[in-house]
Design an enzyme around this catalytic site. Structure first.
Site, mmCIF file in Angstrom:
data_model
loop_
_atom_site.group_PDB
_atom_site.id
_atom_site.type_symbol
_atom_site.label_atom_id
_atom_site.label_comp_id
_atom_site.label_asym_id
_atom_site.label_seq_id
_atom_site.Cartn_x
_atom_site.Cartn_y
_atom_site.Cartn_z
ATOM 1 N N GLU A 8 0.799 -1.219 0.000
ATOM 2 C CA GLU A 8 0.000 0.000 0.000
ATOM 3 C C GLU A 8 0.838 1.278 0.000
ATOM 4 O OE1 GLU A 8 -3.022 -0.040 3.026
ATOM 5 O OE2 GLU A 8 -4.007 -1.803 2.191
ATOM 6 N N GLU A 31 -5.410 -8.607 0.757
ATOM 7 C CA GLU A 31 -6.054 -8.216 2.018
ATOM 8 C C GLU A 31 -7.514 -7.935 1.743
ATOM 9 O OE1 GLU A 31 -4.481 -4.973 4.382
ATOM 10 O OE2 GLU A 31 -2.422 -5.614 4.012
HETATM 11 C C1 FCB Z 1 -4.436 -2.088 5.493
HETATM 12 C C2 FCB Z 1 -3.042 -2.379 5.990
HETATM 13 C C3 FCB Z 1 -2.979 -3.455 7.044
HETATM 14 C C4 FCB Z 1 -4.139 -3.400 8.008
HETATM 15 C C5 FCB Z 1 -5.452 -3.260 7.279
HETATM 16 C C6 FCB Z 1 -6.660 -3.207 8.175
HETATM 17 O O1 FCB Z 1 -4.496 -0.817 4.954
HETATM 18 O O2 FCB Z 1 -2.217 -2.781 4.921
HETATM 19 O O3 FCB Z 1 -1.737 -3.350 7.672
HETATM 20 O O4 FCB Z 1 -3.946 -2.421 8.938
HETATM 21 O O5 FCB Z 1 -5.440 -2.128 6.472
#
Ligand code: FCB
Length: 454
Positions: free
Chosen positions: A179, A357
């Site tokens: 990110e 994620e």
């Molecule tokens: C993302 C992050 C991760 C975590 C999630 C909830 O943006 O990459 O580390 O905090 O959110």
């Protein structure tokens, strides 16, 4: 069933997976600072997050000092992964653990920790997916300017070479950055760091992009048969009101395009070209645009954006429309937006996509019997995996899905107050309690893997 809604049989109803490939990869993701703890052990140097935790801005003054104590309990945590039946585990290496000052002499005990971790992951029959950078820059390098200086490209390439040479015999899946738009924007775009200004944001964007390209080349040269990508948080930026359309379009550029466009298409979005130009040298775009193997997508929910003339970038975050279901921490639940983003990303960047994620943040608590029944999380996962299945049915090449996260952990500014885990962590005792969602995900994976060959 509406997204976020309850049903009596929440725990038994799995997600639609009919369109997914037979060899679809199911996994979970974590990151070093959020779970490891042991921040002063075995020669680890401080990272910017150790420093930030001292600023008083983290909920309840929490720190990463102990976190989930994964540094000492990694074997137990790998046991949980085995119970889940995942094929892959995404984790990150803490740069200051292996290079306490960010460069120079490597720290052998820190390197040895990841040897043990990787060996144990492999022994459990799980593929390690290693992310080089999940926001924990060594403080010594930040003191020298961090990503604002072009020297960072060399620092990152040297760090990548160290990791590649040490683990490349066993690890074949590498991500360069997690990110980048989020740490760049929230660190420097909205002025959360005292000394930040807009020019430093554009320098950071360019240097992180160059560092990505340099690391791709290093990994390719040092690791035979490796598969490389970067991980982007790509989420729709929607106008809060009709008057906020331009602000939303600006947010979209910084949030979604500023890194994937140069990395995957060799060009910066028009809106920021002039701002990047002063930092650009001949051939930089081809240094950034290196061949990669996949697009890593992190997705939670769209953002609702408003005009904010007092904000550095001219936009801020506005009201969410009423009537949209939200997670307990206020993130809108919009699986159709996830499906759209999957289709967009697969089409625009022409790479196989791994969802690295997706998850649900809440305030879970064990019930009187000591069980954590998180039906809302199960519902969230079900509708989002269903949306992914729809995207695949509509033609998107999606190869894997990783839940954030294996464990409740240090959720950045929210400290330990927000829980994203499939496993509850009782921080005082460090006891792990698999939640209802853990068992649900295990059953889903089992069913998906057990499907007959088509
Ligand atoms: C993302 C992050 C991760 C975590 C999630 C909830 O943006 O990459 O580390 O905090 O959110």
């Amino acid at each position: 069933m509406p997204p976020g809604g309850h049903t009596a049989n929440s725990a038994s109803e799995l997600a639609p997976i009919t369109a997914l490939r037979r060899d679809f990869v199911w996994g979970v993701s974590t990151s070093s600072f959020q779970i490891e703890g042991a921040t002063r052990e075995d020669g680890r140097g401080p990272s910017v997050w150790d420093t930030y935790c001292q600023s008083g801005r983290i909920a309840n003054h929490d720190t990463g000092d102990v976190a989930c104590d994964h540094y000492h309990r990694y074997q137990e945590d790998i046991g949980l992964m085995q119970q889940l039946g995942i094929q892959a585990y995404r984790f990150s290496v803490a740069w200051p653990r292996v290079l306490p000052r960010g460069r120079g002499t490597p720290n052998e005990p820190g390197l040895a920790f990841y040897d043990r971790l990787i060996d144990a992951i492999l022994a459990a029959g799980i593929q390690p997916w290693l992310c080089l950078y999940h926001w924990d820059m060594p403080q010594s390098l930040d003191d020298l300017g961090g990503w604002t200086t072009r020297e960072s490209v060399g620092w990152f390439a040297d760090y990548a070479a160290l990791v590649a040479d040490r683990y490349g015999d066993r690890v074949k899946h590498f991500a360069t950055f997690n990110e980048p738009s989020i740490f760049a924007m929230f660190g420097h775009g909205f002025g959360m760091q005292n000394n930040s200004h807009v020019d430093s944001l554009h320098r950071i964007i360019h240097h992180v992009n160059l560092s990505h390209g340099a690391a791709v080349d290093v990994l390719r040269a040092h690791v035979t048969g490796c598969s490389i990508g970067a991980i982007h948080n790509y989420q729709k930026c929607l106008p809060s009101t009709p008057a906020d359309c331009q602000a939303a379009a600006r947010c979209n550029v910084y949030w979604n395009f500023a890194f994937p466009d140069p990395q995957c298409r060799g060009m910066y979005p028009k809106l920021i070209q002039a701002a990047i130009e002063p930092h650009m040298q001949a051939e930089d775009l081809s240094r950034i645009h290196r061949p990669i193997d996949w697009f890593g997508l992190n997705h939670y929910s769209p953002s609702f954006v408003k005009v904010d003339t007092s904000a550095r970038l001219g936009f801020g975050f506005g009201q969410k429309p009423v009537g949209i279901p939200q997670t307990p921490i206020g993130w809108p639940i919009m699986p159709e937006a996830f499906r759209d983003v999957l289709l967009t990303v697969a089409k625009d960047y022409e790479l196989p996509v791994y969802v690295l994620e997706n998850g649900f943040g809440g305030y879970d608590k064990p019930d009187d019997a000591g069980a954590v029944i998180d039906n809302d999380r199960i519902d969230f996962l079900r509708v989002n995996i269903g949306a992914m299945n729809d995207a695949v049915a509509a033609g998107a090449d999606i190869r894997g899905y990783f839940v954030w996260s294996l464990l409740d952990n240090f959720e950045w500014d929210a400290g330990y107050s927000v829980r994203f885990g499939l496993t509850y962590v009782d921080y005082p005792s460090q006891q792990r309690i698999p939640k209802a969602s853990f068992h649900w995900y295990r059953d889903l994976i089992k069913t998906a893997r057990g499907r007959p060959e088509r």
